[in-house]
Design an enzyme around this catalytic site. Sequence first.
Site, PDB file in Angstrom:
ATOM      1  N   ASP A  19       0.854  -1.192   0.000  1.00  0.00           N
ATOM      2  CA  ASP A  19       0.000   0.000   0.000  1.00  0.00           C
ATOM      3  C   ASP A  19       0.883   1.232   0.000  1.00  0.00           C
ATOM      4  O   ASP A  19       2.085   1.164   0.286  1.00  0.00           O
ATOM      5  CB  ASP A  19      -0.915  -0.005   1.233  1.00  0.00           C
ATOM      6  CG  ASP A  19      -1.880   1.178   1.235  1.00  0.00           C
ATOM      7  OD1 ASP A  19      -2.743   1.238   0.339  1.00  0.00           O
ATOM      8  OD2 ASP A  19      -1.755   2.055   2.099  1.00  0.00           O
ATOM      9  N   SER A  20       0.271   2.380  -0.277  1.00  0.00           N
ATOM     10  CA  SER A  20       1.007   3.645  -0.243  1.00  0.00           C
ATOM     11  C   SER A  20       1.352   4.056   1.178  1.00  0.00           C
ATOM     12  O   SER A  20       2.146   4.974   1.380  1.00  0.00           O
ATOM     13  CB  SER A  20       0.173   4.751  -0.903  1.00  0.00           C
ATOM     14  OG  SER A  20      -1.028   4.955  -0.177  1.00  0.00           O
ATOM     15  N   TYR A  51      -0.209   8.736  -2.708  1.00  0.00           N
ATOM     16  CA  TYR A  51      -0.051   8.430  -4.117  1.00  0.00           C
ATOM     17  C   TYR A  51      -1.054   9.202  -4.978  1.00  0.00           C
ATOM     18  O   TYR A  51      -0.821   9.406  -6.171  1.00  0.00           O
ATOM     19  CB  TYR A  51      -0.265   6.934  -4.369  1.00  0.00           C
ATOM     20  CG  TYR A  51       0.920   6.041  -4.087  1.00  0.00           C
ATOM     21  CD1 TYR A  51       2.035   6.501  -3.383  1.00  0.00           C
ATOM     22  CD2 TYR A  51       0.922   4.721  -4.518  1.00  0.00           C
ATOM     23  CE1 TYR A  51       3.115   5.668  -3.129  1.00  0.00           C
ATOM     24  CE2 TYR A  51       1.994   3.874  -4.276  1.00  0.00           C
ATOM     25  CZ  TYR A  51       3.085   4.350  -3.571  1.00  0.00           C
ATOM     26  OH  TYR A  51       4.151   3.517  -3.325  1.00  0.00           O
ATOM     27  N   GLY A  52      -2.179   9.592  -4.393  1.00  0.00           N
ATOM     28  CA  GLY A  52      -3.268  10.192  -5.158  1.00  0.00           C
ATOM     29  C   GLY A  52      -2.896  11.300  -6.106  1.00  0.00           C
ATOM     30  O   GLY A  52      -3.310  11.297  -7.274  1.00  0.00           O
ATOM     31  N   CYS A  82      -4.121  -0.861  -2.485  1.00  0.00           N
ATOM     32  CA  CYS A  82      -4.163   0.590  -2.690  1.00  0.00           C
ATOM     33  C   CYS A  82      -4.983   0.824  -3.948  1.00  0.00           C
ATOM     34  O   CYS A  82      -4.639   0.293  -5.015  1.00  0.00           O
ATOM     35  CB  CYS A  82      -2.748   1.147  -2.851  1.00  0.00           C
ATOM     36  SG  CYS A  82      -2.664   2.884  -3.369  1.00  0.00           S
ATOM     37  N   ASN A  83      -6.048   1.572  -3.835  1.00  0.00           N
ATOM     38  CA  ASN A  83      -6.911   1.807  -4.995  1.00  0.00           C
ATOM     39  C   ASN A  83      -6.184   2.549  -6.103  1.00  0.00           C
ATOM     40  O   ASN A  83      -6.328   2.226  -7.285  1.00  0.00           O
ATOM     41  CB  ASN A  83      -8.144   2.602  -4.554  1.00  0.00           C
ATOM     42  CG  ASN A  83      -9.118   1.773  -3.746  1.00  0.00           C
ATOM     43  OD1 ASN A  83     -10.055   1.183  -4.272  1.00  0.00           O
ATOM     44  ND2 ASN A  83      -8.897   1.711  -2.438  1.00  0.00           N
ATOM     45  N   THR A  84      -5.395   3.554  -5.731  1.00  0.00           N
ATOM     46  CA  THR A  84      -4.672   4.339  -6.731  1.00  0.00           C
ATOM     47  C   THR A  84      -3.678   3.468  -7.485  1.00  0.00           C
ATOM     48  O   THR A  84      -3.575   3.532  -8.716  1.00  0.00           O
ATOM     49  CB  THR A  84      -3.952   5.521  -6.071  1.00  0.00           C
ATOM     50  OG1 THR A  84      -4.879   6.274  -5.285  1.00  0.00           O
ATOM     51  CG2 THR A  84      -3.332   6.439  -7.111  1.00  0.00           C
ATOM     52  N   GLU A 161      -2.587   9.054   7.916  1.00  0.00           N
ATOM     53  CA  GLU A 161      -1.160   8.785   8.073  1.00  0.00           C
ATOM     54  C   GLU A 161      -0.592   9.419   9.348  1.00  0.00           C
ATOM     55  O   GLU A 161       0.436   8.987   9.863  1.00  0.00           O
ATOM     56  CB  GLU A 161      -0.377   9.280   6.847  1.00  0.00           C
ATOM     57  CG  GLU A 161      -0.592   8.437   5.595  1.00  0.00           C
ATOM     58  CD  GLU A 161       0.025   7.049   5.698  1.00  0.00           C
ATOM     59  OE1 GLU A 161       1.026   6.883   6.427  1.00  0.00           O
ATOM     60  OE2 GLU A 161      -0.515   6.121   5.056  1.00  0.00           O
ATOM     61  N   CYS A 193     -10.532   4.120  -1.125  1.00  0.00           N
ATOM     62  CA  CYS A 193      -9.131   4.215  -0.720  1.00  0.00           C
ATOM     63  C   CYS A 193      -9.028   3.421   0.563  1.00  0.00           C
ATOM     64  O   CYS A 193      -9.860   3.582   1.463  1.00  0.00           O
ATOM     65  CB  CYS A 193      -8.725   5.671  -0.489  1.00  0.00           C
ATOM     66  SG  CYS A 193      -7.072   5.871   0.242  1.00  0.00           S
ATOM     67  N   THR A 194      -8.037   2.555   0.665  1.00  0.00           N
ATOM     68  CA  THR A 194      -7.972   1.686   1.843  1.00  0.00           C
ATOM     69  C   THR A 194      -7.601   2.447   3.109  1.00  0.00           C
ATOM     70  O   THR A 194      -7.671   1.883   4.207  1.00  0.00           O
ATOM     71  CB  THR A 194      -6.980   0.521   1.614  1.00  0.00           C
ATOM     72  OG1 THR A 194      -5.750   1.022   1.102  1.00  0.00           O
ATOM     73  CG2 THR A 194      -7.581  -0.495   0.646  1.00  0.00           C
ATOM     74  N   HIS A 195      -7.244   3.719   2.998  1.00  0.00           N
ATOM     75  CA  HIS A 195      -7.058   4.547   4.187  1.00  0.00           C
ATOM     76  C   HIS A 195      -8.402   4.930   4.822  1.00  0.00           C
ATOM     77  O   HIS A 195      -8.487   5.148   6.031  1.00  0.00           O
ATOM     78  CB  HIS A 195      -6.318   5.849   3.841  1.00  0.00           C
ATOM     79  CG  HIS A 195      -4.846   5.688   3.628  1.00  0.00           C
ATOM     80  ND1 HIS A 195      -4.310   5.108   2.508  1.00  0.00           N
ATOM     81  CD2 HIS A 195      -3.786   6.056   4.402  1.00  0.00           C
ATOM     82  CE1 HIS A 195      -2.986   5.127   2.588  1.00  0.00           C
ATOM     83  NE2 HIS A 195      -2.640   5.691   3.726  1.00  0.00           N
TER      84      HIS A 195
END
Length: 279
Positions: A19-20, A51-52, A82-84, A161, A193-195
């Site tokens: 993931d980012s 990353y977006g 990570c979706n992005t 984050e 977004c997995t965040h």
Amino acid sequence: MFKESGVFVHQQQPIAILDSGVGGLTVAKEVMRQLPREKIVYFGDTARTPYGPRSSEEIIQFTREIVDYLIQFSPKMIVIACNTATAAALGVIRSRVAVPVVGVINPGARAAIGRSTTGCIGVIGTEGTIKSRAYDSALRELSPHVEVISETCPLFVPLVEKGNFRSPETYEAVRKSIGHLRKHPIDCLILGCTHYPFLTDTIAEVMGQNVALINSADETAREVSVILQNKRSLTRRDEIPVHQFFCSGDPILFKSIAQQWLGEQIELTPVIWQVPNIV
């Protein structure tokens, strides 16, 4: 076989999850819950998150670098949590490795289509994910007449984050970012977004009880299980997995967030925390 914390454990091929940053921990937690015998090797690119806003070329480069690093652990599957990165690099990574590679977009789309009754689905994500229209394509492939309402939420990843999941600042950021979506007949909102699942409580408060929040982690873990079962690659021995977590940025903050989020999933499992030198 080697010894960790006084317990003898077998080495085994892991499931690699990348993931980012910390967002992919939502997927890792669900994989651990559904597949408790499986070893996880996780990489969070916290030094280069988010990353977006980055270009597709950068995201592909970063994802390739991480996968090249993770290959040394001989994973039996790679999950781009990570979706992005899924939108930009899934095809590239699949063409580079010999093991199955799973993203998080198609599983999330399937879950939303299965849940929606109005046919109007909201998607929130990073600039890169929304601009790619990957969710639009995945949703319409499953249901051609679905109405998709998308919105970028650039404020969310930095909050997560920093470990800022619930605060007046977080609530105000969520309200300003997605409060206007309530004017649409949305009955499902994909957390693209997995965040974002870290902010579930606040997002649910803003959107109201009539909007179901779709977290792709559960469906992604289910897909991982099905693929490994079909390939007869699930761990069959009653082993104690030793999970490994890597991050490219601040290891103290990453470990704190990971331990808080994963909770009981790692309380009884040996865990190795490491900081690699790839950036």
